[in-house]
Design an enzyme around this catalytic site. Sequence first.
Site, PDB file in Angstrom:
ATOM      1  N   ARG A  82      57.620  48.477  46.783  1.00 50.50           N
ATOM      2  CA  ARG A  82      56.385  48.535  45.993  1.00 50.50           C
ATOM      3  C   ARG A  82      56.653  48.412  44.499  1.00 50.50           C
ATOM      4  O   ARG A  82      55.769  48.096  43.723  1.00 50.50           O
ATOM      5  CB  ARG A  82      55.619  49.822  46.328  1.00 50.50           C
ATOM      6  CG  ARG A  82      54.231  49.847  45.761  1.00 50.50           C
ATOM      7  CD  ARG A  82      53.254  50.887  46.321  1.00 50.50           C
ATOM      8  NE  ARG A  82      53.792  51.875  47.206  1.00 50.50           N
ATOM      9  CZ  ARG A  82      54.376  53.022  46.838  1.00 50.50           C
ATOM     10  NH1 ARG A  82      54.513  53.311  45.561  1.00 50.50           N
ATOM     11  NH2 ARG A  82      54.811  53.874  47.741  1.00 50.50           N
TER      12      ARG A  82
ATOM     13  N   TYR B 263      34.223  35.392  36.177  1.00 46.21           N
ATOM     14  CA  TYR B 263      34.250  35.537  37.635  1.00 46.21           C
ATOM     15  C   TYR B 263      33.428  36.766  38.052  1.00 46.21           C
ATOM     16  O   TYR B 263      33.658  37.868  37.556  1.00 46.21           O
ATOM     17  CB  TYR B 263      35.701  35.681  38.100  1.00 46.21           C
ATOM     18  CG  TYR B 263      35.875  35.601  39.586  1.00 46.21           C
ATOM     19  CD1 TYR B 263      35.606  34.423  40.271  1.00 46.21           C
ATOM     20  CD2 TYR B 263      36.296  36.700  40.311  1.00 46.21           C
ATOM     21  CE1 TYR B 263      35.768  34.347  41.642  1.00 46.21           C
ATOM     22  CE2 TYR B 263      36.463  36.629  41.688  1.00 46.21           C
ATOM     23  CZ  TYR B 263      36.199  35.440  42.344  1.00 46.21           C
ATOM     24  OH  TYR B 263      36.351  35.378  43.698  1.00 46.21           O
TER      25      TYR B 263
ATOM     26  N   ASP C 203      40.934  34.887  31.535  1.00 42.76           N
ATOM     27  CA  ASP C 203      41.172  34.422  32.898  1.00 42.76           C
ATOM     28  C   ASP C 203      41.282  32.900  32.800  1.00 42.76           C
ATOM     29  O   ASP C 203      40.286  32.208  32.598  1.00 42.76           O
ATOM     30  CB  ASP C 203      40.009  34.855  33.793  1.00 42.76           C
ATOM     31  CG  ASP C 203      40.166  34.381  35.241  1.00 42.76           C
ATOM     32  OD1 ASP C 203      40.934  33.426  35.483  1.00 42.76           O
ATOM     33  OD2 ASP C 203      39.489  34.954  36.118  1.00 42.76           O
TER      34      ASP C 203
ATOM     35  N   LYS D 103      44.885  29.699  43.373  1.00 40.33           N
ATOM     36  CA  LYS D 103      44.317  28.393  43.063  1.00 40.33           C
ATOM     37  C   LYS D 103      45.437  27.399  42.703  1.00 40.33           C
ATOM     38  O   LYS D 103      46.239  27.093  43.538  1.00 40.33           O
ATOM     39  CB  LYS D 103      43.273  28.545  41.956  1.00 40.33           C
ATOM     40  CG  LYS D 103      42.313  29.751  42.165  1.00 40.33           C
ATOM     41  CD  LYS D 103      41.411  29.592  43.372  1.00 40.33           C
ATOM     42  CE  LYS D 103      40.672  30.877  43.759  1.00 40.33           C
ATOM     43  NZ  LYS D 103      39.936  31.554  42.712  1.00 40.33           N
TER      44      LYS D 103
HETATM   45  C1  LIG Z   1      39.435  32.918  42.580  1.00 41.93           C
HETATM   46  C2  LIG Z   1      39.281  33.470  41.217  1.00 41.93           C
HETATM   47  C3  LIG Z   1      39.527  34.810  40.939  1.00 41.93           C
HETATM   48  C4  LIG Z   1      39.900  35.802  42.016  1.00 41.93           C
HETATM   49  O1  LIG Z   1      41.153  35.530  42.541  1.00 41.93           O
HETATM   50  P1  LIG Z   1      41.572  35.883  44.058  1.00 41.93           P
HETATM   51  O2  LIG Z   1      42.958  35.357  44.163  1.00 41.93           O
HETATM   52  O3  LIG Z   1      40.585  35.205  44.959  1.00 41.93           O
HETATM   53  O4  LIG Z   1      41.490  37.357  44.189  1.00 41.93           O
HETATM   54  C5  LIG Z   1      39.395  35.242  39.643  1.00 41.93           C
HETATM   55  N1  LIG Z   1      39.031  34.402  38.652  1.00 41.93           N
HETATM   56  C6  LIG Z   1      38.786  33.109  38.880  1.00 41.93           C
HETATM   57  C7  LIG Z   1      38.393  32.214  37.767  1.00 41.93           C
HETATM   58  C8  LIG Z   1      38.897  32.592  40.174  1.00 41.93           C
HETATM   59  O5  LIG Z   1      38.636  31.303  40.401  1.00 41.93           O
END
Ligand SMILES: *Cc1c(COP(=O)(O)O)cnc(C)c1O
Length: 411
Positions: free
Chosen positions: A77, A130, A202, A227
């Site tokens: 962890r 998001y 982000d 992504k």
């Molecule tokens: C998909 C996404 C998230 C969340 O990420 P996960 O890996 O699905 O938890 C956060 N911000 C953006 C811009 C995203 O496209």
Amino acid sequence: MTSAPSNGPSDSDSSGTAPCTFPGNLSTLAVHAGEDRQKPTHSLTDPIVCASTYSFANTQAVIDYIRNKERRGEYGRYGSPNEWAVEKKLAALEGGEEAIVYASGMAAIVGLLMAKLSAGDEVVFFDECYHRSREFCTKHLSRYGVVTHQVRACDYDAMERAIGPKTKLLVSESPTNPHLSVVDLERFAGLGRKHGVDTLIDATLATPYNLRPLAFGVDYVLHSATKYLGGHNDLLAGAIIGSAAKLQEVRKLRGILGGINSAHNLYLLERGLKTFELRMERHNRNGQAVAEFLANHPRVEKVLYPGLPTHPGHELAKRQMRGFGGLITFMVKDADWRATADVVDRARIARIAPSLGGVESLIEQPLVMSYFEVPVEDRKRFGIPDNMIRLACGIEDTQDLIDDLAQALQG
Ligand SMILES: *Cc1c(COP(=O)(O)O)cnc(C)c1O
């Protein structure tokens, strides 16, 4: 590593904390950074270390580890060899001192917010962030006494007005999803500096190929590595990149929250990152070409893509980004929700699915995929019309994608 790559013994200690100074540009870093030059068993690739725990030779070794803060495995962890490699690679790609990886993008943002915000503190969001990140704050951090403000995306004056003595963090995405608004990072980071408040971007949609938020003075970069970084629609992961000092408490809290990745998942992410620059070149090319095709199509009312001169953030995007990514949002002319759904259903290459950033193109109608049970007034407020389609271009052949959309739009 501090010198040019050599095939001699590695001086790297496989820790998770030393900044990676491996020489080279993006693709060289994507392939080599974070990895020991010579690996256990002489394997060229990083072995997948399936250990939940790490053994000590004797009691003195345990005591040395504690006293000298030795960098080595203790318990899964708190870190693992596959994690150290990925974290160093991500820090190198982003030009940051340190990266922390999590089991998902949401685990990463929750981990950061929990570490940085206490009862009475305030956080300010641009409202196109998001929605789950904002929901975590409004529904859950509120239960712990944290106050959330949301202001219109790119309204820097409104953001500044929302900053008070208790404000600890400013949060935005850039570009935003699905509206592809482009945030002026110099202004955004400047607001934080002026008021002594940390800033978080982000940058999932942009990736370090297209945007380097830390270079603008932003404190933390967040990625859903699910992504583009993973890039193959086959894993979930998240990461935060920033200075070692600012991330120290964040890492400690992750060791308590426990949102970590399996060694297999980390290996997939490391493997995906090897082709990062190649994939991004194609995502960018496909995004630009498909956006231009759609912008000139008689059945398309409007296209949102920062690479188009008609986009309100185009000049800014050109200044601060290297390319504009694979995500395109467009509105079908004179189409109700059903006629829009028909366009989606006729696509033969793009698959109907949420998410973006993988090699496979994905298509969806936000009304159906994300807002089906949201009241119509709220959808209007969020800017989600019935005729909106979100297309995440993969790395397929550019002309094939265009031809397929042409037939889907023709009906
Ligand atoms: C998909 C996404 C998230 C969340 O990420 P996960 O890996 O699905 O938890 C956060 N911000 C953006 C811009 C995203 O496209």
